[in-house]
Enzyme design. Structure first.
Site, PDB file in Angstrom:
ATOM      1  N   GLU A  77      68.903  64.029 103.535  1.00 49.05           N
ATOM      2  CA  GLU A  77      69.567  65.149 102.879  1.00 49.05           C
ATOM      3  C   GLU A  77      69.205  66.468 103.548  1.00 49.05           C
ATOM      4  O   GLU A  77      69.993  67.424 103.510  1.00 49.05           O
ATOM      5  CB  GLU A  77      69.178  65.185 101.396  1.00 49.05           C
ATOM      6  CG  GLU A  77      69.967  66.187 100.551  1.00 49.05           C
ATOM      7  CD  GLU A  77      69.368  67.593 100.527  1.00 49.05           C
ATOM      8  OE1 GLU A  77      70.055  68.524 100.067  1.00 49.05           O
ATOM      9  OE2 GLU A  77      68.205  67.763 100.958  1.00 49.05           O
TER      10      GLU A  77
ATOM     11  N   ASP B 150      63.939  62.039 101.480  1.00 45.11           N
ATOM     12  CA  ASP B 150      63.387  62.720 102.661  1.00 45.11           C
ATOM     13  C   ASP B 150      62.841  64.100 102.326  1.00 45.11           C
ATOM     14  O   ASP B 150      63.147  64.693 101.283  1.00 45.11           O
ATOM     15  CB  ASP B 150      64.430  62.814 103.770  1.00 45.11           C
ATOM     16  CG  ASP B 150      65.645  63.647 103.368  1.00 45.11           C
ATOM     17  OD1 ASP B 150      66.107  63.515 102.216  1.00 45.11           O
ATOM     18  OD2 ASP B 150      66.133  64.418 104.209  1.00 45.11           O
TER      19      ASP B 150
END
Length: 351
Positions: A124, A70
Site C-alpha cells: 500500500e 506493509d
C-alpha cells in the site's frame, strides 16, 4: 505462529516486530495466513502476499474489514518498545494496530451478526500498480464483494468518511531560447510562470458538504522544472500542481476544473485517482457510528476506500492510530486507543 488469543496490545507489538517493508511482506503474510487457517470458522485464500479470510454463515449482509501489512522503510525503530501507554515502532500507527484489531475480530467472532471478509494486503505504501488490494480487485473482484467496508487506516479512533480524489498536472509555460548574454533575443519561460503562481496564490479552495461531511479542497504547486544551461535563456518551464478534490467531483470534472483555472496555458494531466463518497448512508454504517461514538469527519487525503467505492462498496476509514504520526521515525500508537477500537468493532459485529 502469531498467537491470536493474546491481548490485542501484545498482538500489535508482535506484528510490529515482524518487519514488513513494502515488497518484503512475505514473512508477515505467512504468519497471518497460518494463524487464520487454524480457525475453523474461516475460509482462507491468498493472492501473492495478500491474505483473505471470510465467514460463510449465510447472513443477509456482508461487511469487509481491510488493512495493509506493509510499512515504510525501517528507520532504527524496530523492535517495538512500550513507554507508558505508548507502543513505539515502525508501522505501529500505520497501520499494524488496525491489523491487530482486525485479526482479533477474526479470531474471537466465530458467529458475527453479519458475514465478514477480512483482507490483509501488501504494497500500500508504494506505487499504485503494486497495491495488493488493487491486484485482488482486478483478478478476484468477487473476493471483495460486500455491502460495506471498513479500512483500518489510522484515524485516531474517529470514523472518517470516504476520501478526497487526487490529480497531478503539469502547467507548461513556453518561451524562446537565446544566449543569456543576449537575452533580449529570447523569451524567458521561467519568468513567465508568474501568472501561474498568481492564480494559485489567489485560488479559493472549495469546502463542499458531501453526505453531511465537509471536505476542504486544495490546489497547490508541488514542483517547478525549468532551465537548460547556465548560459541559455530557457524556452520551457513546467509547474507541477496537485489538486485534492472532494467526492462530489469525478476525475473528468476535476480535470476540467484544473484546465479552467489555468486557461491559456497548456496543461498535461499526469495521473489521477478518484475520490470516494463518505459511505455513511448505509444502515450498517449507522450501526458502526453508534458503536464508535463521536462525530464522523471527512477524510482529507486519498486512501484505498476509493478502490472499494469503485467496486460499488461504500467504505469508511477507522483505526486506532494517529495519522499525524505515520511514517515518522518516532511513530507510536496509544495502547488504550487499540483497546477502544477493538471494543467498538466487537460491539458493532456482535450486537
Amino acid at each position: 505462529m502469531l498467537d491470536l488469543t493474546q491481548d490485542v496490545r501484545d498482538l500489535t507489538a508482535a506484528i510490529v516486530d515482524i518487519e514488513s517493508v513494502s515488497g518484503g511482506e512475505k514473512a508477515l503474510a505467512d504468519e497471518v495466513e497460518r494463524a487464520l487457517a487454524a480457525l475453523p470458522h474461516l475460509k482462507v485464500t491468498r493472492s501473492g502476499e495478500t491474505v483473505v479470510a471470510r465467514t460463510e454463515l449465510g447472513r443477509s449482509e456482508r461487511v469487509l474489514i481491510a488493512g495493509h501489512l506493509d510499512t515504510v522503510p525501517v528507520a532504527g525503530n524496530l523492535p517495538s518498545r512500550v513507554e507508558g501507554d505508548l507502543l513505539y515502532g515502525c508501522g505501529t500507527t500505520d497501520m499494524k494496530a488496525g491489523v491487530a484489531v482486525a485479526l482479533k475480530l477474526a479470531a474471537t467472532l466465530p458467529a458475527p451478526n453479519r458475514d465478514v471478509t477480512y483482507v490483509f494486503y501488501d504494497c500500500e505504501e508504494v506505487e499504485a500498480e503494486r497495491n495488493g488490494l488493487g491486484r485482488v480487485a482486478r483478478e478476484h473482484a468477487d473476493w471483495l464483494a460486500a455491502d460495506f467496508a471498513v479500512l483500518m487506516e489510522p484515524t485516531d479512533g474517529v470514523i472518517e468518511g470516504g476520501c478526497q480524489g487526487t490529480l497531478r498536472a503539469e502547467v507548461m509555460v513556453t518561451g524562446k531560447r537565446a544566449h543569456s548574454a543576449r537575452s533580449w533575443f529570447g523569451v524567458n519561460a521561467i519568468h513567465g510562470i508568474e501568472p501561474v503562481l498568481a492564480r494559485l496564490n489567489a485560488y479559493e479552495p472549495r469546502r463542499p458538504v458531501v453526505d453531511g461531511l465537509e471536505y476542504h479542497e486544495g490546489l497547490n504547486a508541488v514542483g517547478v522544472r525549468g532551465g537548460v544551461a547556465g548560459n541559455v535563456i530557457p524556452d520551457l518551464c513546467v509547474v507541477s500542481v496537485n489538486y485534492r478534490f472532494a467526492p462530489d467531483l469525478s476525475i473528468k470534472e476535476a480535470e476540467q476544473h484544473v484546465r479552467e483555472v489555468f486557461d491559456g496555458f497548456a496543461v498535461n494531466i499526469v495521473d489521477a485517482a478518484p475520490a470516494a463518497r463518505p459511505g455513511l448512508t448505509h444502515p450498517v454504517a449507522a450501526a458502526l457510528t453508534a458503536a464508535v461514538g463521536g462525530e464522523p469527519r471527512a477524510k482529507l487525503g486519498w486512501t484505498d476506500v476509493a478502490r472499494f467505492s469503485a467496486l460499488g462498496v461504500p467504505a469508511v476509514n477507522y483505526g486506532p492510530g494517529d495519522p499525524n504520526l505515520a511514517h515518522q521515525q518516532g511513530e507510536y500508537v496509544s495502547l488504550q486507543k487499540i483497546v477502544e477500537s477493538e471494543r467498538a468493532m466487537l460491539d458493532w459485529l456482535s450486537a
